[in-house]
Motif scaffolding. Structure first.
Motif, PDB file in Angstrom:
ATOM      1  N   PRO A 154       0.803  -1.233   0.000  1.00  0.00           N
ATOM      2  CA  PRO A 154       0.000   0.000   0.000  1.00  0.00           C
ATOM      3  C   PRO A 154       0.832   1.277   0.000  1.00  0.00           C
ATOM      4  O   PRO A 154       0.503   2.236  -0.705  1.00  0.00           O
ATOM      5  CB  PRO A 154      -0.833  -0.121   1.282  1.00  0.00           C
ATOM      6  CG  PRO A 154      -0.962  -1.596   1.494  1.00  0.00           C
ATOM      7  CD  PRO A 154       0.365  -2.163   1.061  1.00  0.00           C
ATOM      8  N   SER A 155       1.910   1.303   0.766  1.00  0.00           N
ATOM      9  CA  SER A 155       2.737   2.514   0.794  1.00  0.00           C
ATOM     10  C   SER A 155       3.848   2.465  -0.236  1.00  0.00           C
ATOM     11  O   SER A 155       4.104   3.461  -0.925  1.00  0.00           O
ATOM     12  CB  SER A 155       3.325   2.720   2.198  1.00  0.00           C
ATOM     13  OG  SER A 155       4.081   1.605   2.608  1.00  0.00           O
ATOM     14  N   ASP A 156       4.517   1.312  -0.369  1.00  0.00           N
ATOM     15  CA  ASP A 156       5.679   1.233  -1.252  1.00  0.00           C
ATOM     16  C   ASP A 156       5.317   1.360  -2.731  1.00  0.00           C
ATOM     17  O   ASP A 156       6.043   1.992  -3.511  1.00  0.00           O
ATOM     18  CB  ASP A 156       6.415  -0.094  -1.035  1.00  0.00           C
ATOM     19  CG  ASP A 156       7.059  -0.179   0.342  1.00  0.00           C
ATOM     20  OD1 ASP A 156       7.204   0.876   0.990  1.00  0.00           O
ATOM     21  OD2 ASP A 156       7.423  -1.296   0.761  1.00  0.00           O
ATOM     22  N   LEU A 157       4.206   0.753  -3.144  1.00  0.00           N
ATOM     23  CA  LEU A 157       3.857   0.735  -4.569  1.00  0.00           C
ATOM     24  C   LEU A 157       2.635   1.577  -4.913  1.00  0.00           C
ATOM     25  O   LEU A 157       2.553   2.124  -6.015  1.00  0.00           O
ATOM     26  CB  LEU A 157       3.620  -0.709  -5.027  1.00  0.00           C
ATOM     27  CG  LEU A 157       4.819  -1.665  -4.910  1.00  0.00           C
ATOM     28  CD1 LEU A 157       4.442  -3.036  -5.444  1.00  0.00           C
ATOM     29  CD2 LEU A 157       6.039  -1.120  -5.639  1.00  0.00           C
ATOM     30  N   LEU A 158       1.687   1.681  -4.006  1.00  0.00           N
ATOM     31  CA  LEU A 158       0.451   2.395  -4.311  1.00  0.00           C
ATOM     32  C   LEU A 158       0.435   3.819  -3.780  1.00  0.00           C
ATOM     33  O   LEU A 158      -0.494   4.581  -4.073  1.00  0.00           O
ATOM     34  CB  LEU A 158      -0.749   1.615  -3.747  1.00  0.00           C
ATOM     35  CG  LEU A 158      -0.887   0.167  -4.253  1.00  0.00           C
ATOM     36  CD1 LEU A 158      -2.104  -0.493  -3.632  1.00  0.00           C
ATOM     37  CD2 LEU A 158      -0.959   0.129  -5.776  1.00  0.00           C
TER      38      LEU A 158
END
Length: 255
Positions: A154-158
């Motif tokens: 959720p944080s790293d890619l989105l």
């Protein structure tokens, strides 16, 4: 009002910068001391170099421990295949070590009997919950910027991350949680109970006050922070210090 010890935190930072004026990353002991001065207590863990070392660490922790790989290549994996939980005796540790070594080879890391490419650690068990990442970095224009997101995809890619500039009000901390696209995971959905939102907000306040009080903290990352139904456990911390003035420009945050 939070109970914090700013002078103790400054002593840690000043000691490091006196030794290395260019700054550096804090080691595990320094990180625990710095964060502990602001009531951010890390769940105990030991880096281990081999199965015997892992069993010794588990003995020191009293068993019911976790064995996990911590190298950057595996952090935040949604399948959590790098984590073996509820290990209660040497036989279970040996089996977990064998499974982790096989998994490490399967994902393409070098095969090593001591699992050194995986940077294994043994850690005390924490209650199950939702893994978060709470961080702060010093910005030249705004000073510290605090962020919150779910750990991993959720944080790293989105890019599902929310930001605030300290000082944080009670409303600021509450809104940081609610503004996440993945907020239902924390607040409760489909009959699954929510996590301890008050504990998340308390941790956000502590991070904001720490980073606001000490400009030399170039970055502070708490990862993962596992929020459960009635608590939050900080399983990892990473801190970098850099030389800078003790006082920020009072006009730096004026737009």
């Amino acid at each position: 009002m939070l109970q914090v010890d700013t002078q103790a935190a400054r002593r840690v930072v000043n000691r490091i910068l006196a030794q290395q004026p260019e700054g550096r990353e804090l080691d595990a002991t320094e990180t625990a001391e710095l964060l502990g001065s602001y009531g951010i207590n890390l769940v105990p863990q030991f880096a281990v170099a081999g199965l015997t070392d892992a069993i010794d660490a588990a003995e020191r922790l009293g068993w019911n421990v976790v064995l996990k790989a911590t190298t950057a290549a595996v952090r935040g994996r949604p399948d959590l295949a790098n984590v073996h939980r509820n290990i209660d005796n040497p036989a279970e540790m040996a089996e977990a070590w064998k499974d982790l070594r096989q998994w490490v080879a399967e994902i393409g890391l070098p095969d090593d009997e001591d699992l050194s490419p995986a940077k294994p650690v043994v850690q005390a068990m924490a209650p199950p919950g939702v893994a978060l990442i709470i961080a702060s970095r010093e910005d030249a224009a705004f000073g510290p910027i605090v962020s919150l997101g779910l750990d991993g995809i959720p944080s790293d890619l989105l890019g599902d991350i929310v930001y605030r500039v300290p000082p944080l009000t009670t409303v600021d901390a509450a809104e940081m949680v609610k503004e996440l696209k993945a907020a239902p995971t924390l607040l409760g959905h489909h009959g699954v109970p929510g996590v301890d939102i008050a504990a998340i907000e308390d941790l956000l306040h502590r991070m904001a006050q720490l980073s606001d009080a000490i400009p030399q903290l170039a970055s502070v990352t708490l990862r993962p922070c596992v929020a459960s139904v009635n608590s939050i456990s900080v399983l990892g911390g990473r801190v970098f210090v850099a030389p800078t003035a003790n006082q920020r420009d009072p006009l730096a945050r004026v737009l």
